[in-house]
Design an enzyme around this catalytic site. Structure first.
Site, PDB file in Angstrom:
ATOM      1  N   ASP A  27       0.867  -1.181   0.000  1.00 16.39           N
ATOM      2  CA  ASP A  27       0.000   0.000   0.000  1.00 16.39           C
ATOM      3  C   ASP A  27       0.899   1.224   0.000  1.00 16.39           C
ATOM      4  OD1 ASP A  27      -2.244   1.892   0.560  1.00 16.39           O
ATOM      5  OD2 ASP A  27      -3.358   0.055   0.923  1.00 16.39           O
ATOM      6  N   HIS A  49       1.972   1.363  -3.193  1.00 20.67           N
ATOM      7  CA  HIS A  49       1.154   2.303  -3.961  1.00 20.67           C
ATOM      8  C   HIS A  49       1.818   3.660  -4.127  1.00 20.67           C
ATOM      9  CE1 HIS A  49      -2.818  -0.042  -2.929  1.00 20.67           C
ATOM     10  NE2 HIS A  49      -1.945  -0.758  -3.604  1.00 20.67           N
TER      11      HIS A  49
END
EC number: 3.2.1.15
Length: 363
Positions: free
Chosen positions: A202, A224
């Protein structure tokens, strides 16, 4: 004779008391704890705390909140955690002028594989967050080696906190790890994160609110990317005076990102992305989107959050062929005063869906 005996006894007792004083002070100065319970009960009795091979029981927090000013905390050996489905955190530290460090060869292992089910915080098993740095003010966290967080790594709500040379390695969670954000920053001021190494699934960095925040010399792999946001929908919806620089983002969904919440209000201002190198990006190299709702983009931007005085300087690198180089989706009139210099992201598609791109930027 009785007087002489009394004098001898008094002198002996007095000498014993004097001799005991340095031992007592030394005990207050440094303590080694081998259990979470002992650390919690004795944490205010020592100025230096060593946590030696602690096995934190299931469903409990390694509670180092409310430390005395100036306390040093040293993680030694391997710190581990029992398994239970709960929200956590597994570790919590608070206080002023606190130094959190680790001894040579130490590691903190969340063994997240016991919780990982591909759903993160969106369902499945309830997973504990890892490390709360809340009200950890005028303090530092240095050199921690953290492995396999069940979900989020650091939750930061502090003022004047320096985080240096911290590694968060969730590379074992590539298949089933999810929402393993490394550094989530909110309602904080003067946060400096320097030299972080992150392998996760993430955001490497996500700043939801706060000011005077820097992230530099970072390496982000597998997640991410470097994010402002999502901003909006909270009690604090202002992000300002942020510099993210001299960092690499590799093998990640996104490179650099600003995301704001659909139909919300707030401010993102004076944010700089400088000297960021990208490679192996699978979704967007550079993305600004003002359409986030319930954790997903809607494709319809709103302009309640102003995104102004933004600098993208020397953001360069490559994305995968089925990814998009740059995507900018701003609300009407809400993205202004951007500086765009030396941006070169190649290898992917050119978006045809950009809207309200500010003067000077390109999509």
């Amino acid at each position: 004779m009785q007087l002489l005996q009394s004098s001898v006894i008094a002198a002996t007792v007095g000498a014993a008391l004097v001799a005991a004083v340095p031992v007592e002070l030394e005990a207050r100065d440094s303590c080694t704890f081998t259990s979470a319970a002992d650390a919690k009960s004795g944490k205010t009795s020592c100025s230096t705390i060593t946590l030696s091979n602690i096995e934190v029981p299931a469903g409990e927090t390694l509670d180092l909140t409310g430390l005395n000013d100036g306390t040093t905390v040293i993680f030694s050996g391997e710190t581990t955690f029992g398994y239970k489905e709960w929200e956590g955190p597994l570790i919590s530290v608070s206080g002023t002028n606190i130094k959190v460090q680790q001894a040579s060869g130490a590691k903190i292992d969340g063994d997240g594989s016991r919780w990982w089910d591909g759903k993160g915080g969106n369902g499945g098993k309830t997973k504990p967050k890892f490390f709360y740095a809340h009200k950890l003010d005028s303090s530092s966290i240095t050199g921690l080696q953290i492995y396999n967080t069940p979900v989020q790594g650091f939750s930061i709500q502090s003022d004047n906190l320096n985080i240096t040379d911290v590694t968060i390695d969730n590379s074992a969670g590539t298949a089933e790890g999810h929402n393993t954000d490394a550094f989530d920053v909110g309602s904080s001021t003067y946060i400096n994160i320097d030299g972080a190494t992150v392998y996760n699934q993430d955001d490497c960095l996500a700043i939801n609110s706060g000011s005077h925040i820097t992230f530099t010399n970072g390496y982000c792999d597998g997640g991410h990317g470097l994010s402002i946001g999502s901003v909006g929908g909270r009690s604090d919806n202002t992000v300002e005076d942020v510099t993210i620089s001299n960092s690499k983002v590799v093998n990640s969904q996104n490179g650099v990102r600003i995301k704001t919440v659909y139909d919300a209000t707030g401010t993102v201002s004076n944010v700089k992305f400088e000297d960021i190198t990208l490679s192996g990006i699978t979704k967007y190299g550079l993305i600004v989107e003002q359409d986030y709702e319930n954790g997903s983009p809607t494709g319809t931007p709103t302009n309640g959050i102003k995104v102004s005085d933004i600098t993208f300087d020397k953001v360069t690198g490559t994305v995968e062929s089925d990814a998009t180089d740059i995507y900018i989706l701003c609300g009407s009139g809400s993205c202004t005063d951007w500086t765009w210099s030396g941006v070169s992201i190649t290898g992917g598609k050119t978006s045809s869906k950009c809207e309200n791109v500010p003067t000077g930027a390109s999509c």
